[in-house]
Design a protein around this motif. Structure first.
Motif, mmCIF file in Angstrom:
data_model
loop_
_atom_site.group_PDB
_atom_site.id
_atom_site.type_symbol
_atom_site.label_atom_id
_atom_site.label_comp_id
_atom_site.label_asym_id
_atom_site.label_seq_id
_atom_site.Cartn_x
_atom_site.Cartn_y
_atom_site.Cartn_z
ATOM 1 N N LYS A 246 0.798 -1.175 0.145
ATOM 2 C CA LYS A 246 -0.124 0.120 0.043
ATOM 3 C C LYS A 246 0.747 1.106 -0.118
ATOM 4 C CE LYS A 246 -3.931 -1.904 2.302
ATOM 5 N NZ LYS A 246 -5.097 -1.759 3.273
ATOM 6 N N TYR A 247 2.125 1.299 0.332
ATOM 7 C CA TYR A 247 2.887 2.588 0.601
ATOM 8 C C TYR A 247 3.568 2.767 -0.768
ATOM 9 C CZ TYR A 247 6.592 5.661 1.711
ATOM 10 O OH TYR A 247 7.369 6.702 1.960
ATOM 11 N N HIS A 248 3.280 3.858 -1.331
ATOM 12 C CA HIS A 248 3.789 4.211 -2.538
ATOM 13 C C HIS A 248 4.618 5.675 -2.617
ATOM 14 C CE1 HIS A 248 1.694 1.037 -4.218
ATOM 15 N NE2 HIS A 248 0.489 1.564 -3.802
ATOM 16 N N PRO A 249 5.854 5.726 -2.215
ATOM 17 C CA PRO A 249 6.398 6.926 -2.088
ATOM 18 C C PRO A 249 6.702 7.792 -3.546
ATOM 19 C CG PRO A 249 8.019 5.292 -1.907
ATOM 20 C CD PRO A 249 6.706 4.466 -2.119
ATOM 21 N N GLY A 250 6.478 7.009 -4.651
ATOM 22 C CA GLY A 250 6.679 7.549 -5.984
ATOM 23 C C GLY A 250 5.572 8.620 -6.188
ATOM 24 N N MET A 251 4.485 8.632 -5.360
ATOM 25 C CA MET A 251 3.379 9.704 -5.419
ATOM 26 C C MET A 251 3.782 11.024 -5.199
ATOM 27 S SD MET A 251 0.536 7.651 -3.289
ATOM 28 C CE MET A 251 -0.530 8.729 -3.235
ATOM 29 N N ILE A 252 5.018 11.476 -4.489
ATOM 30 C CA ILE A 252 5.382 12.718 -4.354
ATOM 31 C C ILE A 252 6.610 12.989 -5.237
ATOM 32 C CG2 ILE A 252 5.027 12.619 -1.951
ATOM 33 C CD1 ILE A 252 8.086 12.446 -1.669
ATOM 34 N N GLY A 253 6.875 12.237 -6.343
ATOM 35 C CA GLY A 253 7.635 12.616 -7.508
ATOM 36 C C GLY A 253 8.981 12.504 -6.877
ATOM 37 N N ASP A 254 9.963 13.556 -7.631
ATOM 38 C CA ASP A 254 11.220 13.592 -7.267
ATOM 39 C C ASP A 254 11.953 14.398 -6.089
ATOM 40 O OD1 ASP A 254 11.775 11.554 -9.171
ATOM 41 O OD2 ASP A 254 11.883 13.088 -10.445
ATOM 42 N N GLY B 112 15.183 9.607 7.105
ATOM 43 C CA GLY B 112 14.954 9.644 8.770
ATOM 44 C C GLY B 112 13.816 8.823 9.366
ATOM 45 N N TYR B 113 13.184 9.229 10.453
ATOM 46 C CA TYR B 113 12.111 8.147 10.902
ATOM 47 C C TYR B 113 10.767 8.968 11.049
ATOM 48 C CZ TYR B 113 16.405 5.890 12.581
ATOM 49 O OH TYR B 113 17.542 5.142 12.484
ATOM 50 N N ILE B 114 9.831 8.225 10.918
ATOM 51 C CA ILE B 114 8.429 8.691 11.086
ATOM 52 C C ILE B 114 7.989 7.677 12.237
ATOM 53 C CG2 ILE B 114 6.142 9.141 10.431
ATOM 54 C CD1 ILE B 114 7.472 10.159 7.916
ATOM 55 N N THR B 115 7.514 8.164 13.439
ATOM 56 C CA THR B 115 7.042 6.983 14.194
ATOM 57 C C THR B 115 5.487 7.542 14.610
ATOM 58 O OG1 THR B 115 8.968 6.677 15.452
ATOM 59 C CG2 THR B 115 6.897 6.404 16.840
ATOM 60 N N ILE B 116 4.590 6.712 14.575
ATOM 61 C CA ILE B 116 3.264 6.565 14.764
ATOM 62 C C ILE B 116 2.958 5.759 16.022
ATOM 63 C CG2 ILE B 116 0.799 6.201 13.795
ATOM 64 C CD1 ILE B 116 2.020 6.634 11.058
ATOM 65 N N ARG B 117 2.100 6.569 17.293
ATOM 66 C CA ARG B 117 2.074 5.839 18.317
ATOM 67 C C ARG B 117 0.449 5.999 18.264
ATOM 68 N NH1 ARG B 117 4.122 6.947 23.550
ATOM 69 N NH2 ARG B 117 3.825 5.012 23.941
ATOM 70 N N LYS C 137 11.873 6.333 0.845
ATOM 71 C CA LYS C 137 11.889 4.834 0.313
ATOM 72 C C LYS C 137 11.847 3.847 1.669
ATOM 73 C CE LYS C 137 14.232 0.862 -1.591
ATOM 74 N NZ LYS C 137 15.546 0.269 -2.349
ATOM 75 N N LEU C 138 10.851 3.295 2.139
ATOM 76 C CA LEU C 138 10.737 2.480 3.301
ATOM 77 C C LEU C 138 11.805 1.423 3.413
ATOM 78 C CD1 LEU C 138 9.233 2.131 6.099
ATOM 79 C CD2 LEU C 138 7.487 0.721 4.734
ATOM 80 N N PHE D 179 8.697 3.897 11.127
ATOM 81 C CA PHE D 179 9.251 3.870 9.576
ATOM 82 C C PHE D 179 10.615 4.405 9.399
ATOM 83 C CE2 PHE D 179 4.648 4.001 10.223
ATOM 84 C CZ PHE D 179 4.125 2.736 9.864
ATOM 85 N N LYS D 180 11.757 3.487 9.061
ATOM 86 C CA LYS D 180 12.872 4.082 8.630
ATOM 87 C C LYS D 180 12.825 4.310 7.100
ATOM 88 C CE LYS D 180 17.890 3.502 9.130
ATOM 89 N NZ LYS D 180 18.814 2.699 9.503
#
Length: 549
Positions: free
Chosen positions: A456-464, A470-475, A543-544, A537-538
């Motif tokens: 489900k995760y698609h980083p390409g959606m934000i282009g270049d 870094g890190y995104i933490t979701i609690r 890119k995950l 998420f690192k």
């Protein structure tokens, strides 16, 4: 969950069955006198002490408090302080030292008589229990005297008189902290540690299979909750590992388990037996997880936090050194290799998560028994810097007003961002994910979560767009029905400093996390409860790379 949790109950039953067999071989009427199915009896440490020596004279006084029909008259034995201790009964305090007496019980009235049939005066004191029905033993039984030895192997006298009075609250508070922040392991300790003794003298704190299910703590006046947190976990882990390997220690190594460790390391300075030193890695595997949880949750005040950080750094350096020392593939059979692989992996994970804490502090001048006085003098400035760093990371220690507030531990429900239909079952008691020692409590475990994010995760959606490393933490909270809410987001760069990521990426990760519907319900003693969980998420240029924990 760590593999040994599933094995524990079966291993505990084996230790109990082994003791029953040893008792039966010496006394074939033993189960006419004792309830065969009462497991409490066969976890009495003094019965383990009994079967490791040959004199049958001790049996009657050891089982007196458990017998189906108590004898009217038995032989009893005072220790060096003139005290007779009988399990489930209490203490008979006399002026007669190191002697055999006769205890007579007529209509629940006890009388002590010497060999000349003279009555002996005594003061009686009942059994005393700490929290969780752990018995505090106040004197040394004659069968335990041989266990108090110094570094030269000589039996020494130690002091037990009223040492415990100052430390009852310290012990109970530390046990409660383990229960709150390392819950699954607490359950093992509760099943396995039945008695504790506090003493002062030469021998270090210890536990022994010779007096299984009991821990012996060498205490001083200045010791507080930090000492007891460390040593309940440390000595308790020796008890647990003795249980886990009671029937398999012969299957751990390619050499006899009592072989000197120096035979393999080729270092004459390496003292101790292979099995005993192997124990140490199990203790560190569990002490340091609980310490890590306490540090993350700001459990202690400044002085105690300082000591906790020092003990954590010292323990982790010892843990790493032990893992390196035991990196001897030819030493292990398959069972031993399974354990070593677990220890090594646990050590690597803890080190990776806490590298700055571990290696920014100097514990090189510490004696074997940790000294806070020495540590504080050496690390005063370093501690100030480290604590500032930890506070900048700890999302339980600050509130930064963002679109998604960081703080989720003990947070109040916010109607502006939280689903008002989300049910919090018990606002006063909420566990953390690591209280279960399981990390992901999810159907299909971590593999399933990784699979979902890959799909489900698609980083390409934000282009270049540049950045995004870094890190995104979701609690969030998993409630007593397995539903999720109270989502909070934190962003950090690779140096663990606050950072900003593209909003669409944050939203994407958050929405996928919200869609996860396989979280398991927290349950203990038939009651469901809420618990906090997190996903980190690192990312490398969005890119995950990895999902933690």
């Amino acid at each position: 969950m760590d593999f040994f949790y599933d094995d524990f109950d079966a291993c505990l039953d084996k230790t109990i069955d082994s003791l029953k067999l040893l008792l039966y071989r010496r006394h074939n009427d033993i189960f006419e006198r004792l309830d065969f199915d009462n497991q409490e009896i066969y976890q009495d440490p003094l019965l383990f002490a009994y079967v490791t020596q040959k004199d049958n004279k001790w049996l009657d006084c050891l089982i007196y408090g458990y017998e189906k029909i108590a004898k009217e008259k038995i032989a009893v034995f005072t220790n060096k302080e003139g005290i007779i201790y009988i399990s489930k009964i209490g203490y008979f305090k006399t002026d007669v030292l190191d002697s055999e007496l006769t205890l007579v019980n007529i209509e629940d009235k006890f009388t002590l008589i010497d060999s000349d049939n003279n009555k002996i005066n005594y003061d009686f004191e009942p059994i005393f229990y700490l929290e969780e029905q752990i018995e505090l033993v106040k004197t040394i039984h004659p069968l335990q005297e041989c266990m108090f030895v110094n570094n030269e192997g000589k039996i020494v006298n130690v002091e037990t008189n009223n040492l415990f009075t100052k430390h009852i609250d310290h012990f109970n508070n530390a046990l409660d902290i383990i229960k709150k922040y390392y819950f699954d392991y607490f359950k093992l300790l509760k099943k396995n540690v039945k008695k504790v003794m506090m003493y002062c003298g030469e021998p270090y704190s210890f536990a022994s299979i010779q007096c299984h299910n009991m821990i012996f703590l060498n205490v001083n006046n200045e010791d507080d909750e930090i000492f007891f947190l460390d040593h309940i976990l440390h000595e308790g882990s020796h008890v647990v590992f003795n249980t886990l390997t009671y029937d398999t220690k012969l299957d751990l190594f390619t050499i006899p388990f009592k072989s000197p460790i120096s035979d393999f390391t080729k270092n004459p300075q390496d003292h101790g037996e292979v099995y005993g030193r192997f124990h140490g890695m199990f203790t560190q595997s569990n002490i340091n997880i609980c310490f890590e949880n306490c540090i993350k949750n700001n459990v202690f005040n400044e002085r105690q936090l300082h000591e906790l950080l020092g003990r954590f750094s010292s323990n982790m350096k010892r843990f790493n050194a032990s893992v390196e020392k035991f990196n001897l593939p030819h030493l292990y059979k398959s069972e031993g290799l399974k354990w070593y692989t677990f220890f090594s992996s646990r050590c690597d994970e803890l080190t990776e998560r806490n590298r700055k804490t571990i290696y920014s502090l100097d514990v090189s001048n510490q004696p074997y028994v940790f000294s806070y006085k020495i540590f504080n003098k050496t690390n005063l400035m370093k501690l100030s810097i480290l604590i500032f760093f930890l506070l900048s990371l700890n999302i339980n220690a600050q509130e930064i007003k963002e679109s998604y507030p960081q703080r989720v531990g003990d947070i109040n429900f916010d109607p502006l961002i939280d689903d008002q239909s989300f049910k919090i079952c018990d606002e006063k008691q909420t566990a953390q994910y690591y209280n279960f020692s399981k990390g992901f409590q999810y159907k299909g475990e971590k593999y399933e979560i990784i699979k979902i994010f890959k799909e489900k995760y698609h980083p390409g959606m934000i282009g270049d767009k540049e950045g995004g490393t870094g890190y995104i933490t979701i609690r969030f909270l998993v409630n007593c029905e397995g539903k999720t809410g109270l989502f909070r987001v934190q962003e950090m760069n690779l140096n663990y400093l606050p950072a900003k990521f593209d909003e669409s990426i944050k939203s994407q990760l958050l929405e996928i996390t919200k869609s996860l519907d396989g979280w398991l319900v927290g349950e203990y003693d038939g009651k469901n409860f809420d618990y906090y969980q997190y996903l980190t998420f690192k990312l490398d240029n969005y890119k995950l790379l990895e999902i933690l924990p």
